[in-house]
Design an enzyme around this catalytic site. Structure first.
Site, PDB file in Angstrom:
ATOM      1  CD  GLU A 291      -3.299   0.150   2.091  1.00  0.00           C
ATOM      2  OE1 GLU A 291      -4.396  -0.340   1.832  1.00  0.00           O
ATOM      3  OE2 GLU A 291      -2.950   0.449   3.247  1.00  0.00           O
ATOM      4  CG  HIS A 312       7.575 -29.559  -0.331  1.00  0.00           C
ATOM      5  ND1 HIS A 312       8.121 -30.797  -0.557  1.00  0.00           N
ATOM      6  CD2 HIS A 312       8.270 -29.032   0.706  1.00  0.00           C
ATOM      7  CE1 HIS A 312       9.086 -31.028   0.325  1.00  0.00           C
ATOM      8  NE2 HIS A 312       9.196 -29.961   1.104  1.00  0.00           N
ATOM      9  CE  LYS A 426     -12.407   1.414   0.885  1.00  0.00           C
ATOM     10  NZ  LYS A 426     -11.808   2.418   1.740  1.00  0.00           N
TER      11      LYS A 426
HETATM   12  O1  PA5 Z   1      -3.702   1.240   5.943  1.00  0.00           O
HETATM   13  C1  PA5 Z   1      -4.817   1.708   5.786  1.00  0.00           C
HETATM   14  O2  PA5 Z   1      -5.028   2.913   5.840  1.00  0.00           O
HETATM   15  C2  PA5 Z   1      -6.001   0.800   5.525  1.00  0.00           C
HETATM   16  O3  PA5 Z   1      -5.613  -0.518   5.480  1.00  0.00           O
HETATM   17  C3  PA5 Z   1      -7.042   0.981   6.618  1.00  0.00           C
HETATM   18  O4  PA5 Z   1      -6.460   0.691   7.846  1.00  0.00           O
HETATM   19  C4  PA5 Z   1      -8.245   0.090   6.363  1.00  0.00           C
HETATM   20  O5  PA5 Z   1      -8.805   0.389   5.113  1.00  0.00           O
HETATM   21  C5  PA5 Z   1      -9.285   0.263   7.447  1.00  0.00           C
HETATM   22  O6  PA5 Z   1      -9.699   1.591   7.537  1.00  0.00           O
HETATM   23  P1  PA5 Z   1     -10.511   2.095   8.799  1.00  0.00           P
HETATM   24  O7  PA5 Z   1      -9.612   1.993   9.979  1.00  0.00           O
HETATM   25  O8  PA5 Z   1     -10.872   3.525   8.490  1.00  0.00           O
HETATM   26  O9  PA5 Z   1     -11.716   1.211   8.925  1.00  0.00           O
END
Ligand code: PA5
Length: 451
Positions: A291, A312, A426
């Site tokens: 990310e 394996h 989303k």
């Molecule tokens: O790293 C990030 O920002 C995401 O993985 C969020 O943690 C994830 O989408 C969850 O978001 P939220 O804490 O707003 O529910």
């Protein structure tokens, strides 16, 4: 103390090429500490370990809430997704028995931690509710925005179940929320229902948040020592500080090495472990790096394998497939238990030469043998080693990976702290589900489906 060894990349990248990055790495560090780089509003994680240790009142509140919930629960369900659950799960899995769910609460000395809202599996959540019918449980719901679909709908069903089982006032005492300090739907809900709440600081993004209450509350509830976790992280915070030299700073060495490998066409990094306890550390790392780096058409793809199991299966590809990969092995120095191979009179499997040897000795030779085979097969290798899986060493590892990730992102020229790409699915999902406000997108996507 955590060590990084990059000797096995020098057959692929000249040593002086890695060391020639010293100035660029120093610039990246300076952007982090002076808050002058991209995404500088999300640098709260840099001093989190020392800051959290100093905030003794908040640490005490986390521990008190954890032990209150643990005292009334056989199971604690942690509701969250991505950065709001992976860090806690990584630490808890690494420290727990591989067969934790089969132990009694007394044997574990803590409730069993289960997870919800990290997927939209109907069977998964319904099966969880059935398990909870006959158990005493509590909920820790973690969401910075409070509106993420997966944890939000999981909270709806679990809250309803909890209120039916314990009544509304009883349920309120069994639900703790970790969320934004003032904004967001979860904060509003927590305030109106009287849940105990903990804050995710504004300047810490989800994937960098494991050392905030996001990770600390579930980890403490699982019975682990959050002081030691933070102390380990604080030691690494000190080692990785701005004035530490290029070579003595493991985060710098790791970031520079992987950047050089990327520039040589090694676009995939495989993080390999040799013990199943660290599978979720690998999952957490995948999110952190994927990310943070994968944007603007750039980034190393983070993959993970669990050896020797995957030798394996994926072992063939790694040994012999497209040479666009490098491997980072996460080595754990010692195991908590001792198990030796017994002698066998018949020796039908012809393995009596292993009699008396510990499993960890055999595993170590599998690790060394794999390293040599993969390097000879054209796969550069970086080794990261920690002494053992305990809170202190895991704290070091977490901070090390976070710091190296930020330096890596800046070397690559991206903002390591945003994630614009996660919005695309989303938008489509909401359009397909006819969310109010998405009418135009809904029409467009239904048009696309007809093509
Ligand atoms: O790293 C990030 O920002 C995401 O993985 C969020 O943690 C994830 O989408 C969850 O978001 P939220 O804490 O707003 O529910």
């Amino acid at each position: 103390m955590l060590k990084v060894n990059i000797d096995s990349i020098f057959g692929f990248v000249p040593k002086d090429e890695v060391y020639s990055l010293e100035n660029k790495v120093a610039e990246a560090n300076s952007s982090i500490y002076k808050k002058t780089g991209k995404g500088s509003e999300f640098l709260g994680w840099v001093s989190l370990p020392s800051g959290a240790l100093a905030d003794t009142a908040e640490i005490k509140r986390i521990k008190d809430c954890a032990s209150r919930l643990a005292g009334i629960s056989d199971i604690i369900v942690v509701i969250g997704i991505g950065g709001s659950y992976l860090g806690a799960r990584a630490v808890i899995d690494a420290l727990s028995s591989n067969f934790n769910s089969l132990l009694s609460k007394d044997e574990r000395k803590a409730p069993l931690i289960l997870y919800a809202g990290n997927n939209i599996g109907e069977d998964y959540h319904e099966e969880l509710l059935k398990i909870l019918d006959n158990k005493d449980y509590s909920l820790i719901v973690i969401s910075k925005s409070g509106t993420t679909t997966e944890p939000a709908i999981a909270l709806r069903v679990l809250k309803e179940h909890c209120e039916k089982k314990y009544g509304k006032p009883g349920a309120s005492k069994r639900i703790a929320a970790v969320t934004d300090s003032s904004r967001g739907a979860l904060k509003k809900l927590a305030d109106s229902e009287g849940y105990e709440t903990f804050v995710i600081p504004d300047d810490v993004g989800g994937r960098f948040s494991v050392l905030t209450p996001v990770g600390l509350l579930p980890i403490a509830a699982a019975g682990y020592d959050i002081d030691k976790l933070l102390q380990g992280a604080a030691e690494m915070e000190n080692i990785c500080r701005s004035d530490s030299s290029f070579e003595k700073n493991p985060a710098n060495m790791y970031a520079a090495s992987r950047f050089c490998l990327y520039n040589k066409g090694k676009a995939i990094e495989i993080l390999a472990g040799f013990t199943p306890n660290i599978n979720y550390i690998i999952e957490w790392w995948k999110q952190l790096y994927g990310e943070s780096e994968g944007k603007n058409g750039k980034g190393i793809f983070p993959a993970g394998v669990n050896f020797t199991t995957d030798l394996h299966s994926m072992g063939q590809w790694i040994q012999d497939g497209v040479r666009n990969i490098f491997e980072t092995v996460l080595s754990i120095g010692s195991q908590s238990n001792t198990l030796k191979v017994p002698a066998d009179e018949s020796n039908l499997d012809e393995l009596n030469f292993l009699a008396g040897k510990r499993f960890c000795e055999i595993n170590k030779m599998a690790e060394l043998g794999t390293l040599i085979a993969h390097v000879e097969g054209g796969v550069p290798n970086i080794s990261i080693s920690i002494e053992r899986l305990d809170e202190g060493n895991i704290g070091e590892l977490i901070y090390f990976f976070e710091k190296a990730c930020a330096v890596s992102g800046y070397l690559l020229g991206v903002n390591p702290f945003d994630q614009p790409g996660v919005e695309a699915y989303k938008k489509n999902m909401f359009a397909l589900l006819d969310k109010p406000g998405f009418e135009k997108e809904s029409e467009e996507i239904h048009g696309k489906l007809k093509l």
